[in-house]
Design a protein around this motif. Structure first.
Motif, short mmCIF file in Angstrom:
data_model
loop_
_atom_site.label_atom_id
_atom_site.label_comp_id
_atom_site.label_asym_id
_atom_site.label_seq_id
_atom_site.Cartn_x
_atom_site.Cartn_y
_atom_site.Cartn_z
N LEU A 110 0.85 -1.18 0.00
CA LEU A 110 0.00 0.00 0.00
C LEU A 110 0.89 1.23 0.00
O LEU A 110 1.72 1.41 0.90
N ARG A 111 0.73 2.07 -1.04
CA ARG A 111 1.53 3.29 -1.11
C ARG A 111 0.94 4.31 -0.15
O ARG A 111 -0.25 4.60 -0.16
N ARG A 112 1.79 4.78 0.74
CA ARG A 112 1.41 5.80 1.72
C ARG A 112 2.26 7.03 1.47
O ARG A 112 3.23 6.99 0.73
N SER A 113 1.93 8.12 2.14
CA SER A 113 2.68 9.36 1.95
C SER A 113 4.14 9.21 2.36
O SER A 113 5.01 9.90 1.84
N ASP A 114 4.43 8.28 3.28
CA ASP A 114 5.80 8.12 3.75
C ASP A 114 6.49 6.86 3.24
O ASP A 114 7.57 6.51 3.70
N GLY A 115 5.90 6.15 2.27
CA GLY A 115 6.53 4.96 1.71
C GLY A 115 5.51 3.90 1.35
O GLY A 115 4.38 4.20 0.96
N TYR A 116 5.89 2.63 1.51
CA TYR A 116 5.03 1.50 1.17
C TYR A 116 4.89 0.57 2.38
O TYR A 116 5.90 0.22 3.00
N ALA A 117 3.68 0.15 2.68
CA ALA A 117 3.42 -0.83 3.73
C ALA A 117 3.10 -2.16 3.07
O ALA A 117 2.31 -2.22 2.12
N GLN A 118 3.74 -3.25 3.54
CA GLN A 118 3.51 -4.56 2.97
C GLN A 118 2.22 -5.15 3.52
O GLN A 118 1.90 -4.99 4.70
N GLY A 119 1.49 -5.83 2.64
CA GLY A 119 0.23 -6.44 3.04
C GLY A 119 0.27 -7.94 2.88
O GLY A 119 1.13 -8.49 2.20
N GLY A 120 -0.68 -8.58 3.50
CA GLY A 120 -0.77 -10.03 3.39
C GLY A 120 -2.11 -10.54 3.86
O GLY A 120 -2.88 -9.81 4.50
N CYS A 121 -2.40 -11.75 3.50
CA CYS A 121 -3.60 -12.47 3.95
C CYS A 121 -3.37 -13.94 3.64
O CYS A 121 -2.29 -14.32 3.20
#
Length: 155
Positions: free
Chosen positions: A113-124
């Motif tokens: 997920l692109r955020r204002s401060d970088g990218y957060a990794q996702g999973g499920c």
């Protein structure tokens, strides 16, 4: 914003593509172009936590994304390629790394997920469909609080 292809006059599109380092192929098929952007990733990101490091280099030709991802976790080290597509602020794709036990590359789905401060990794949860792993439901993706922050790109 002015459309550069219209303001450059006759042949302006071809000149612009050549200036960008694009190869142009003419044939009976529609016009195809391929561009190499000086082998420089558009963005480089990293997350450092104790012994673990995750580095991500992305080249985005919207909506297509390609790049590399390196995981270094003490004795574990994986380097591979990332291919995917942006869906709004979400990158959905695949990570392919090294050779598996049988000599074939290992591929796994990825989400960031692109955020204002970088990218957060996702999973499920993952499921096996047609011989490859996929997210069970993209709508079930959860993104972590840790963010891969922008870092200088290295060659």
């Amino acid at each position: 914003m002015t459309n550069l292809l219209q303001t450059n006059g006759p042949g302006g599109a071809v000149k612009l593509l050549r200036a960008l380092g694009c190869a142009i192929s003419f044939s009976a098929l529609p016009l195809f172009t391929s561009c190499q952007v000086q082998n420089q990733p558009v963005g480089c990101y990293a997350h450092f936590a104790e012994e673990d490091t995750l580095r991500l280099s992305l080249l985005t030709l919207y909506p297509t994304v390609s790049g590399t991802m390196i995981y270094d976790g003490g004795s574990d080290h994986y380097t591979g390629t990332v291919t995917g597509t942006m869906h709004g602020d979400t990158l959905l794709g695949e990570y392919t790394a090294g050779a598996g036990e049988n000599g074939s590359a290992l591929t796994t789905p990825i989400a960031f997920l692109r955020r204002s401060d970088g990218y957060a990794q996702g999973g499920c949860e993952l499921v096996m469909r047609d011989g490859k792993f996929e997210f069970e439901r993209v709508s079930a993706l959860k993104f972590g609080k840790e963010v891969l922050k922008p870092v200088p790109c290295t060659k």
